[in-house]
Design an enzyme around this catalytic site. Structure first.
Site, PDB file in Angstrom:
ATOM      1  N   HIS A 148      82.297  23.874  60.047  1.00 39.06           N
ATOM      2  CA  HIS A 148      82.535  24.872  61.078  1.00 39.06           C
ATOM      3  C   HIS A 148      82.270  26.279  60.559  1.00 39.06           C
ATOM      4  O   HIS A 148      81.832  27.157  61.311  1.00 39.06           O
ATOM      5  CB  HIS A 148      83.977  24.761  61.593  1.00 39.06           C
ATOM      6  N   CYS A 165      62.628  21.318  66.793  1.00 35.77           N
ATOM      7  CA  CYS A 165      63.918  21.823  67.262  1.00 35.77           C
ATOM      8  C   CYS A 165      65.026  21.632  66.243  1.00 35.77           C
ATOM      9  O   CYS A 165      66.200  21.815  66.551  1.00 35.77           O
ATOM     10  CB  CYS A 165      64.312  21.171  68.596  1.00 35.77           C
TER      11      CYS A 165
END
Length: 557
Positions: free
Chosen positions: A184, A482
């Protein structure tokens, strides 16, 4: 001078004095409660609830991906199973602080043992435990230091609640000794464009006040830098700032070859910022956010509303939506609740959708309805396609719902090796370099112990990209990128040289990639790509590309 290496997040460079994160609260003593079980349970319940509400409030204040992370952390704090574990210890006579510490630690160890995405969440659980214990003790929770001047923050890892609200006027850069590219800390650093290096284990030796250079592009922390090194780093930072403020022109090479620069988005809320940063459309819209927080699949109406919001932000522009990519590190009980020894090689992506085809059909229905109500150019692609037959299946099904442009993700070696046949059926291909690298190198992209293998510069990965690019040219079909590789400016040039026709990345990386592409022609890109392909490993491929790019600049001068 010395160098400390880690995983760079973002492409910037910063310098300044170190300020270390405070050490965690000491572990509570295993002493019997003096209040009684009922009183201990009540105070723990109050503390947990207060911490959960604070996390939610921080999430609302931060917005974006931070909000999703902090809301998930709040849910983790109030997990009923965890509450039962705490209460069981209190019933045995333990005091509240120790019961929280011991129960959370046990739960954390279980997540760590599972590895992958859940393993990465173990640090989040530690942060929740620290905040609850601080609440019970009536003391402030450990947090970001405030030395009174701008600083380079050095920490073991940074909790989402702290990362979300960092004062970016004071925090020059972030260095953590733990965590990986999918932690995170890394996710939020990317979103906020913080210069960051994670997993720099040797950073434990850095001292408060020590001046360092943090080079995220190189993944290096330089200690005891010379005056010349500080000056060069400052000039690089200034040049990058200039590039970021340059006019938002369409992506192109120096010879005018168009290379559309698109945004990777996790939800429609990021569309406005992506447009402001120069995104020419969306190269990857991850639809998982609609599903991961639900106990059952969202309705067609709920999905249609989200897709319509996204498409409305990009009138006349390409928007590539990936069908639900669940499984592996993103398990969904209503899609696949079977235990798998190796879920990364199990029922995930299109395989899982075929096993629950009603969910796929509902998603295609919602996408088609959103497309009909807006003016964007909708493209839809299937995740984790491995065979020609899977390609035919998805394209045929998409056509049933009047999806005009249907393609596939190239994320496993088989689809790259069969790209010429796959692109005979699909309208386009999009290469997901994160998973393609994982499967090519047989290295879990969420596992820190094999992180050195997870490098898209490896010639084996580049060869597969080239095979897909060649197949795209042969079939007259576009091939986009991507994965995270597209955000590396020099690697972006290499990918174009290998046949990529568009690049999609985190919006904060667009300016760097745009500026670097303008330094090279298509012939230059091909030469730089060939140099990287001729190398034996990722490190030498990167060096070979750098040297080839330098020769190109010398020729231009």
């Amino acid at each position: 001078m010395a160098e400390i290496r880690g995983v760079g997040i973002g492409l910037g460079v910063a310098q300044g004095p170190v300020a270390r994160m405070a050490e965690p609260l000491p572990a509570p003593a295993d002493e019997p409660s003096t209040l009684g079980a009922d009183a201990e349970k009540a105070r723990v319940t109050e503390a947990v609830g207060a911490v959960a509400r604070e996390l939610e409030q921080r999430g609302e204040q931060a917005g974006g991906a931070a909000r999703d992370v902090l809301e998930a952390q709040a849910m983790m704090a109030e997990d009923p199973t965890l509450a039962d574990e705490v209460n069981a210890r209190i019933a045995q006579g333990k005091n509240g602080e120790f019961a929280v510490f011991d129960a959370f630690a046990s739960f954390r160890d279980q997540l760590t043992a599972l590895g992958g995405y859940l393993g990465e969440r173990a640090a989040d659980l530690d942060d929740v435990a620290q905040r609850v214990i601080a609440r019970l003790r009536g003391v402030p929770a450990p947090g970001v230091p405030e030395p009174g001047h701008p600083f380079v923050l050095v920490a073991k890892d940074l909790a989402p609640a702290d990362t979300a609200l960092l004062d970016l006027d004071m925090v020059l850069a972030l260095v953590t000794t733990e965590g990986g590219p999918t932690s995170h800390t890394a996710i939020l650093a990317r979103e906020k464009a913080i210069v960051a290096i994670v997993g720099a284990t040797a950073a434990t030796g850095l001292a408060d006040g020590e001046t360092v250079i943090v080079d995220a592009a190189g993944g290096v922390v330089t200690t005891e830098p010379t005056a010349d090194e500080l000056d060069r780093a400052q000039k690089r930072a200034a040049a990058r700032a200039d590039a970021a403020s340059a006019p938002r022109t369409p992506g192109a090479l120096a010879d005018g070859t168009a290379v559309p620069l698109l945004a990777n988005l996790g939800n429609a809320d990021g569309a406005e910022e992506a447009v402001a940063l120069g995104a020419e459309g969306v190269g990857l819209f991850r639809t998982e956010f609609l599903f991961l927080s639900a106990n059952q699949a969202p309705t067609v109406a709920q999905q249609r509303e989200a897709y319509t919001k996204l498409l409305q932000a990009f009138p006349g522009k390409k928007v590539v939506v990936r069908a639900l990519d669940a499984g592996a590190d993103k398990p969904l009980a209503f899609l696949n609740d079977a235990h798998e020894e190796n879920p990364a090689l199990g029922l995930r992506g299109l395989r899982a959708l075929r096993a629950s085809e009603d969910i796929l059909r509902e998603q295609l229905t919602a996408l088609a309805e959103a497309d009909a109500a807006t003016e964007a150019d909708l493209w839809v692609m299937a995740p984790m396609v491995a065979t020609v037959e899977e390609t035919e299946y998805f394209v045929t099904l998409a056509r049933e719902y009047d999806i005009k442009t249907a393609g596939v993700m190239v994320e496993v070696p088989s689809s790259a090796l069969l790209a010429d046949r796959i692109l005979a059926h699909a309208d386009f291909a999009s290469i997901g370099t994160n998973d393609l690298t994982q499967y090519t190198m047989a290295a879990d992209r969420l596992l820190g112990s094999v992180a050195s293998f997870q490098d898209p510069w490896h010639p084996a990965v580049l060869r597969l990209v080239k095979a897909t690019g060649d197949a795209g040219r042969t079939n007259g079909k576009p091939v986009g990128i991507c994965g995270e590789a597209a955000a590396d400016p020099l690697l972006a040039v290499v990918l174009v040289g290998l046949g990529a026709t568009s690049l999609s990345m985190a919006p904060t990386a667009l300016a760097d990639v745009r500026a670097t592409l303008l330094d090279h022609t298509l012939d230059d890109a091909s030469r730089i790509a060939e140099a990287a392909l001729a190398a034996d490993d990722a490190a030498s491929a990167r060096v070979a590309a750098q040297e080839a790019a330098a020769r190109t600049k010398e020729t231009q001068q």
